[in-house]
Every structure is written in C-alpha cells, then in structure tokens.
Design a protein around this motif. Sequence first.
Motif, PDB file in Angstrom:
ATOM      1  N   ARG A  92       0.788  -1.136  -0.030  1.00 52.35           N
ATOM      2  CA  ARG A  92       0.113   0.135   0.097  1.00 52.35           C
ATOM      3  C   ARG A  92       0.964   1.017   0.157  1.00 52.35           C
ATOM      4  O   ARG A  92       0.622   2.210  -0.587  1.00 52.35           O
ATOM      5  CB  ARG A  92      -0.942   0.018   1.259  1.00 52.35           C
ATOM      6  N   SER A  93       2.089   1.167   0.620  1.00 52.51           N
ATOM      7  CA  SER A  93       2.911   2.303   0.625  1.00 52.51           C
ATOM      8  C   SER A  93       3.405   2.827  -0.593  1.00 52.51           C
ATOM      9  O   SER A  93       3.939   3.954  -0.867  1.00 52.51           O
ATOM     10  CB  SER A  93       4.033   2.029   1.650  1.00 52.51           C
ATOM     11  N   LEU A  94       3.472   1.983  -1.593  1.00 50.07           N
ATOM     12  CA  LEU A  94       3.770   2.336  -2.860  1.00 50.07           C
ATOM     13  C   LEU A  94       2.906   3.173  -3.609  1.00 50.07           C
ATOM     14  O   LEU A  94       3.236   4.001  -4.573  1.00 50.07           O
ATOM     15  CB  LEU A  94       3.873   1.062  -3.927  1.00 50.07           C
ATOM     16  N   LEU A  95       1.736   3.139  -3.164  1.00 52.99           N
ATOM     17  CA  LEU A  95       0.656   4.047  -3.753  1.00 52.99           C
ATOM     18  C   LEU A  95       0.831   5.577  -3.357  1.00 52.99           C
ATOM     19  O   LEU A  95       0.278   6.626  -3.949  1.00 52.99           O
ATOM     20  CB  LEU A  95      -0.873   3.729  -3.152  1.00 52.99           C
ATOM     21  N   SER A  96       1.682   5.811  -2.283  1.00 54.43           N
ATOM     22  CA  SER A  96       1.978   7.301  -1.960  1.00 54.43           C
ATOM     23  C   SER A  96       3.234   7.690  -2.754  1.00 54.43           C
ATOM     24  O   SER A  96       3.694   9.059  -2.632  1.00 54.43           O
ATOM     25  CB  SER A  96       2.577   7.302  -0.525  1.00 54.43           C
ATOM     26  N   LYS A 103      -2.836   0.173 -10.206  1.00 53.01           N
ATOM     27  CA  LYS A 103      -2.615  -0.977 -11.391  1.00 53.01           C
ATOM     28  C   LYS A 103      -1.178  -1.227 -11.489  1.00 53.01           C
ATOM     29  O   LYS A 103      -0.807  -2.410 -11.415  1.00 53.01           O
ATOM     30  CB  LYS A 103      -3.046  -0.173 -12.754  1.00 53.01           C
ATOM     31  N   ARG A 104      -0.322  -0.375 -11.237  1.00 56.91           N
ATOM     32  CA  ARG A 104       1.097  -0.599 -11.390  1.00 56.91           C
ATOM     33  C   ARG A 104       1.572  -1.345 -10.002  1.00 56.91           C
ATOM     34  O   ARG A 104       2.569  -2.018 -10.226  1.00 56.91           O
ATOM     35  CB  ARG A 104       1.774   0.599 -11.721  1.00 56.91           C
ATOM     36  N   ALA A 105       1.257  -0.714  -9.171  1.00 52.86           N
ATOM     37  CA  ALA A 105       1.572  -1.582  -7.734  1.00 52.86           C
ATOM     38  C   ALA A 105       1.314  -2.958  -7.927  1.00 52.86           C
ATOM     39  O   ALA A 105       2.069  -3.898  -7.579  1.00 52.86           O
ATOM     40  CB  ALA A 105       0.901  -0.932  -6.747  1.00 52.86           C
ATOM     41  N   LEU A 112       6.953  -9.146 -10.244  1.00 51.10           N
ATOM     42  CA  LEU A 112       8.435  -8.976  -9.687  1.00 51.10           C
ATOM     43  C   LEU A 112       8.477  -9.265  -8.324  1.00 51.10           C
ATOM     44  O   LEU A 112       9.447  -9.028  -7.732  1.00 51.10           O
ATOM     45  CB  LEU A 112       9.051  -7.641 -10.059  1.00 51.10           C
ATOM     46  N   ARG A 113       7.079  -9.461  -7.482  1.00 55.15           N
ATOM     47  CA  ARG A 113       7.188  -9.553  -6.216  1.00 55.15           C
ATOM     48  C   ARG A 113       7.731  -8.404  -5.338  1.00 55.15           C
ATOM     49  O   ARG A 113       8.223  -8.289  -4.324  1.00 55.15           O
ATOM     50  CB  ARG A 113       7.918 -10.727  -5.673  1.00 55.15           C
ATOM     51  N   VAL A 114       7.833  -7.217  -6.104  1.00 60.90           N
ATOM     52  CA  VAL A 114       7.949  -5.818  -5.261  1.00 60.90           C
ATOM     53  C   VAL A 114       6.724  -5.709  -4.510  1.00 60.90           C
ATOM     54  O   VAL A 114       5.644  -5.398  -4.742  1.00 60.90           O
ATOM     55  CB  VAL A 114       8.224  -4.920  -6.493  1.00 60.90           C
ATOM     56  N   ALA A 115       7.114  -5.441  -3.037  1.00 61.60           N
ATOM     57  CA  ALA A 115       5.974  -5.227  -2.413  1.00 61.60           C
ATOM     58  C   ALA A 115       6.294  -3.977  -1.157  1.00 61.60           C
ATOM     59  O   ALA A 115       5.765  -3.930  -0.242  1.00 61.60           O
ATOM     60  CB  ALA A 115       5.667  -6.486  -1.284  1.00 61.60           C
ATOM     61  N   SER A 116       7.447  -3.293  -1.435  1.00 58.21           N
ATOM     62  CA  SER A 116       7.790  -2.266  -0.598  1.00 58.21           C
ATOM     63  C   SER A 116       8.697  -1.182  -1.325  1.00 58.21           C
ATOM     64  O   SER A 116       8.958  -1.408  -2.656  1.00 58.21           O
ATOM     65  CB  SER A 116       8.426  -2.832   0.549  1.00 58.21           C
ATOM     66  N   ILE A 117       8.811  -0.069  -0.979  1.00 54.14           N
ATOM     67  CA  ILE A 117       9.637   0.976  -1.663  1.00 54.14           C
ATOM     68  C   ILE A 117      11.289   0.541  -1.576  1.00 54.14           C
ATOM     69  O   ILE A 117      11.548   0.604  -2.637  1.00 54.14           O
ATOM     70  CB  ILE A 117       9.331   2.314  -0.762  1.00 54.14           C
TER      71      ILE A 117
END
Length: 574
Positions: A92-96, A103-105, A112-117
Amino acid sequence: MPRSNDRVAEGLSELADLLAITGGDPYRVRAYEKAARSVALYPIDIDELDAKALDAIPAVGPRISKKIIQLRDGGHLEELDELRAQVPAGLRSLLSVPGLGPKRAHQVYEELRVASIPDLLEALEHQRLRELHGWGPTSEARLAAAIEQYQQAGGRMQLGVALALAEELVGGLASVPAVNEVTYAGSLRRMRETVGDIDLLAASSNPAAVMEAFSRLPQLAEVPARGPTKATGITVTGIHVDVRVVPPSSWGAALVYFTGSKAHNIHLRRMAQRAGLKLSEYGLERIDDGKMLASATEEQVYGALGLAFVPPTLREDRGEIEAALEGSLPRLVDLGDIRGDLHTHTNLTDGMASLEEMVAAARRHRYRYLAVTDHAPLMAMQRMTTEKALAQRAALRALDGAGGLRLLHGSELNIQADGSLDWDDDFLAGFDLLVASIHSAFSMSRDEMTARLIKAIEHPAVNIIGHPTARSIGHRPPIVFDAKAVFDAAARAGTALEINSFPDRLDLDDELARLAQDRGVKLAISTDAHATRHLDHLRYGVATAQRGWIRPESVINTWPLARLRRFLAKGRHR
DNA sequence: GCCGTTTTCGGCCCGACTGTTTTCAGTCG
C-alpha cells in the motif's frame, strides 16, 4: 487518541486502496474514498451519531454506515482483515509514490514480487521494471525521481500532523498534578513545515511522577528509553516523542534551549560567552562567581543577554538575534490580526460544505469578510459553468452582511501553460475577487514559467496568485521561476501572493514570503478550505508568515474591508 | 457502494498528459 472520524476515515481509505490494488470495482473504490474524505471532514464527531445519523453523512449509505460502526466500536472490519491477508503490508505504501497507482503497484507485485519501496528501489537498480509491459527506461527514470522526492521528506511529518499529536500529548500531561508547566518545544514550536520528532518539555519538582505519567500516555505504544528526567516514547503511529523534565526554576532557560535551532542556540551561547556568562538549559549564569542571572522565564533569559524577546517562530539564526539586540524585531502578523479568509471552496465544485455552511463557519470564526472562490471551468472535472457561477453569486448576495459578515464573490482561476485564464475579461470583471493558480503543466523552463506567472499577475482582474509555487510537501517539488522578477511584477501590478495555509502546501514558504515582503509584495494568508474544518488551517499559514518575518501591514486580509476593496479594484473601476 | 428535478437502476467528475504504444492504459488534478 485521534478523533474517531480520523481513525474510521483511515480504515475506509485503506479499504479503498487495498480494493484498488486487488482490482476491485473502480466505482466501489471511489465510493470508499469519497466516504473516507466525507467522514474525515464531517463537522460532527461520529462518536455522537447512531446508524441513522451516520447514514445522513454525504457519501455514506447503509453498507458503509455499518462498516463505520464496526470500525468505530470494535476497531475491526472483516473485509479489511481479509484484504490485508491478501496484500503484503508494504504494498500500500507504493501508492504514496507520485505517478504510481494501484494498477502498477499490483503489476510490480505480481510480476516482480515488489512489495515495498526498498524492493522498488532494488528493482530500479537492476533495471527490471523496463521489462514489464507498459514500462520503459523513461518511466523508470521518472519513478526514480519521484521516489527521491518522496524520500526527501525523510520520515518527517507535516506540521499539522505533528501539532495535533503534540497538543494531545501535552493535554495528557497537563492534567498530572506533579506537572507545573508542559509544552512542546523543538522545531514544532518554531512551526517548521515538517517535523522529525516531537519534543516535550515539562517543569516539575517531582520528575519521577512525570516520567510515570508519560509512560502511561495512551498514544504511546512503547517507551524504549526511560531515565529519571528524560524518556523516549514511540506512538502507535510510529512517531518518536522525547520528553524532558526540568525544575520549575529552569523553565525559561530550558524552553530557550530546547526551542531554538542549533544555529540560534550556538549564536546565543557565543554571545553569553563573550559577556563572561554561560548559557545552558538550566539558566544563564556568571562564570566567575557562578551566580544565576536568569532562568525562570524566556523573557528573563533573553533580557539578561541584552535582547528583546525573540518569538519562537523566528529562532533560526536568520538575523533575529541582531534585530533583537538593536530592538528592531518586526511586529509579526498574528492569528488575531486576520479579518477574513480570501480563498475557500464550496460543494459547488470540490468542497464538502454548502455555501450556507461555509458562511456560518466563517461567522463562528468572527470574520469580518469571506471570499468564496470555487474552481473555474478549465478545471474540467469540477464542471463549473457561467450559469452556476452567476447563481452562486445571487445566493451569496442574499447572505451578504448577515451576522456582520461581508461576502465577496470570487473564483479560483486556472493559469494555463501560456498564462491565459478561464472566462473572458468582461465576465471576470464581474467578480469581487479573483485568485489565479497553477494546477497543471508544472514542468516548463524557468523563463517560460516566469513569463506565465507574470502574465497572470498583470491581468487586471487577478488579485491573488494562489499557492504560487504549486508544491506539495513530500510529493511534488515547487515549480521553477525567477522569484525576483515575479515578485517585482506582483508589487508593481498590485497583485497579492498567497501564503496557502494547507499543511501540505504552505506556499509561499517562509523564505519566499520574506523575500516577497522585502520587495514590496502584498500577501494574502488564506486557507483554501474545502470544508468548514479547513478554516482552522489558518494557524499554519500564519505561522509560516511569522517565520517569514511578515508584518500585519503586508497582509491584505488584516485590512479593513474598505481598504481591501480598494486594493482589489487594482486602480480601476469595478 | 452511493444516489435520485434523467429516482430504485444505471449511472457514477472530465480531460490532459505521459510514455508506451501503433490505438491505449495509467495517473493525476
């Protein structure tokens, strides 16, 4: 604890974000977003409302009102818990991050299993994002720049957030019998636009009791460090809070010590040293015989150094000590000087409150005048029309003068890329007051941006440039222009520049405001309120003005209405 | 999921901008 409305709104907002990330119905997502905003800005505390009354909140229907009750009373919501289990906590922090939406998050997580900044930064480093559908080197570069901008805030919170929390904590300690005095100090007392952590200061002859009370504050999740006179706590929201207890006799010296910026304090101590004195958090003492000269109040400490009292907002070593020495500190603008708000919105465009509600709220603030400045047609999503503007004007005239509040009909125009504005000049001339602001095309060359602003400034109908740098703190950098050229044009044309009081804007900032005043520019300290509660943001704008050494004389909304009207006429007849 | 002078279903704030596409999707104000 935070107001229930804020806590519940946060729950609804998280629900909306998680629904969006998991690909939920976009209209449902929007329904939750709208409800969250509506609850946060609702003037009545939801603790006082039953299901029927909750249902009457705009954008809240029967389903959401049930969820509100669950969030309010139990703190849990089944649907939210389920979504949290599906979505990694950091996603969720990616939305900031500006430019990165749901969509991109979702995409970067799935592929890519990217789940954080931090994950995102690593993926950027290995250029893995450009392999995804719809991405390329340019979007990678833009994202990297956006993250940098986002991280420059560096875990600092906005002034408004810090102040609300600090006031709760101070309130919690003030009721403790052992506490003689308690307040917040540090950059928060100087009202800096962002604050790293909260510093509390208390005076007491029983520090142990204060430490004990601090440890029990309901806002704190843990107290990792606790000594006899000093402790550190971490709030449930992860904010660091330091408290320090001093003897009542040292209160003034401690306030000076814990309020001034590093540079201000060093400057003071050097002055003391040269006079054979020593300044510490316990007081100002003479070195040769150890006699304490001043410590109980800030006035005494500054006075014993030969200085006038320096207001906390000035304590940055930006010339205030020299001015205090020669007695030339300015009389700073104060909340009580402000006679009205000159930039406000209603639900005719994107505000939450009706014209009548905003007018009533302005009366409660004991304002002498209020300008209503809804968005103009070029901001297409607001669906403003000439007819709506005229109908609003008629409604506003009918309310004018009641309760001693005079009303000005205005609009917030959009400064387009070429400097042109909404509506034609004849129609613009019919308004009492016009704010013109930049809401789009933020990136252009310095020269083009300068010309764009000057063109708007010189328009005969424009009275105030709204949020002149268009920055959003921790989100969007200020636009780039030649400040001196723009300020000189504003001074010449009789167009004021705004100090926008919204905590994520504070625009002009303190330093630009000071430069503007020095060049003869008039300022307007306005809230840009989109709800009745936003009228309270004025204190942040006033604090920013104080930090910029702004005198009441420079601020057009400290003036009586007749003088304001002459300024608004810009030397022509209306 | 909300809402109603298009009223109990079928809409829902619209258009620009950007970078990727080669006709569009995502994001933002």
